[in-house]
Enzyme design. Structure first.
Site, PDB file in Angstrom:
ATOM      1  N   GLY A  75       3.319  -5.977   7.615  1.00 49.20           N
ATOM      2  CA  GLY A  75       3.264  -5.169   8.830  1.00 49.20           C
ATOM      3  C   GLY A  75       2.536  -3.859   8.340  1.00 49.20           C
ATOM      4  N   GLY A 126       5.395  -8.987   7.004  1.00 52.31           N
ATOM      5  CA  GLY A 126       4.998  -9.349   8.471  1.00 52.31           C
ATOM      6  C   GLY A 126       4.033 -10.495   8.257  1.00 52.31           C
ATOM      7  CD  GLU A 149      10.012  -7.461   3.025  1.00 51.69           C
ATOM      8  OE1 GLU A 149       9.206  -8.160   3.624  1.00 51.69           O
ATOM      9  OE2 GLU A 149      10.690  -8.024   2.237  1.00 51.69           O
ATOM     10  CG  ASP A 157      11.392  -7.549   8.253  1.00 52.35           C
ATOM     11  OD1 ASP A 157      10.957  -7.951   7.284  1.00 52.35           O
ATOM     12  OD2 ASP A 157      11.121  -6.811   9.371  1.00 52.35           O
TER      13      ASP A 157
END
Length: 364
Positions: A75, A126, A149, A157
């Site tokens: 992301g 992401g 992360e 995630d």
């Protein structure tokens, strides 16, 4: 094999959509940013998938990255950092990004048509979310997969609560706590990708899909792309089995302290590297990751995603995210000052509230 194309790229410059015969092709188009996923890209992809799901002329969807370095490196955490400063005080401004990104991940998993992820190059964060939930995950020799992360003050995630615990043995816990990178065919061995394809044949595969041959693979096989498997007595296979045994023995412990104890007791170079990797990460987010992956093994996909949204909101209001991004992306000094600095000092009560759906979160 050439596609019967009257191709027209549409959409935002940072994400492109084309139709090639019976194929809907998505191109993540931010090569200078390693195709990092922005909020706008996530929303545009969701809208296009909704349209293609109802379009009878589209039989299969494929997604790729622009350039030869990355499928999608994650992301756009720089944008999240800028929006949430200072110190997480304005972190609630990022809640919408996570809600929309996680909804997209769920739609990909439930997409009613074949969804092919061409995972050539870097695939992290992401980028994993828009690939791993597809029908067919294709690695190349350039694939570099990681969930790093905890090193930037987040947790694994984009559905990692679901897919990491379902990898062989305790591979998922190992990847989630250490951020280890897997390259090429190792992603197939770990169950993250379905097959291996030389990067120079990506164009061929796109043409094959465009011709509507998804269910009619050549010679009755799902392509002929997997690299040859080593014999049962090969050195590479033997070493891989030894590492899997070490991963399961150490990362199967029922606490982070237990994992570290087992690694430290192994007294070998590989184990020392794992200890160093874990201790470099945010203690708070390492603790979150351990709990979420243990819990995720028992939850449905939807429940995993709901939990991740709570945890994302917690992290957006915690200083470790902003400090981790500062050290990694902004100042690039590689020396984050975590709060707290050691695992033993993590606020267990605060994390209990983060995992409790009946409890209020910071920013509520």
């Amino acid at each position: 094999m050439g596609a019967n194309t009257a191709d027209q790229a549409v959409g935002m410059a940072e994400i492109l959509f084309e139709t090639r015969g019976k194929l809907g092709l998505v191109t993540l188009n931010r090569p200078k940013a390693l195709n990092a996923l922005t909020h706008g890209m996530a929303l545009a992809l969701e809208a296009q998938l909704d349209a293609w799901a109802d379009d009878p002329t589209i039989e299969v969807v494929a997604i790729r990255g622009s350039g030869d370095k990355a499928f999608c490196a994650g992301g756009d955490i720089r944008a999240l950092y800028d929006a949430g400063r200072p110190g997480g005080a304005a972190g609630r401004s990022n809640f919408g990004f996570y809600a929309d990104e996680y909804r997209l991940n769920g739609k990909i998993k439930a997409f009613p048509k074949p969804y092919v992820a061409l995972m050539d190059g870097i695939v992290m964060g992401g980028g994993v979310g828009v690939s791993i939930h597809g029908s067919l995950r294709v690695a190349t020799e350039r694939t570099v997969f990681a969930m790093p992360e905890t090193g930037i003050g987040l947790f694994p995630d984009v559905g990692a609560t679901w897919f990491l615990p379902r990898l062989p043995g305790y591979t998922g816990m190992w990847l989630g706590l250490t951020g280890t990178r897997l390259i090429g065919n190792d992603t197939v061995r770990a169950g993250l990708c379905d097959l291996m394809l030389p990067a120079h044949r990506i164009g061929w595969l796109i043409g094959w899909l465009a011709e509507g041959r998804w269910e009619r693979p050549p010679e009755g096989r799902m392509l002929t792309l997997n690299t040859p498997e080593e014999g049962p007595q090969s050195e590479l296979r033997r070493l891989a089995m030894q590492q899997q045994r070490a991963i399961d023995r150490c990362f199967g412990a029922t606490s982070i302290a237990g994992i570290l104890d087992r690694l430290e007791g192994a007294n070998d170079d590989w184990a020392e590297m794992q200890v160093a990797a874990i201790r470099q990460k945010s203690p708070t987010c390492t603790t979150i990751a351990f709990r979420q992956l243990r819990l995720g093994a028992t939850l449905s996909f939807d429940a995993c995603m709901a939990l991740e949204y709570r945890l994302a909101r917690f992290c957006m209001m915690h200083p470790d995210f902003y400090e981790g991004v500062r050290a990694t992306i902004i100042d690039k000094d590689g020396a984050p000052t975590w709060s707290p600095a050691i695992l033993d000092a993590v606020d267990g009560e605060a994390l209990d509230r983060a995992f409790d759906f009946d409890a209020a979160l910071p920013g509520d």
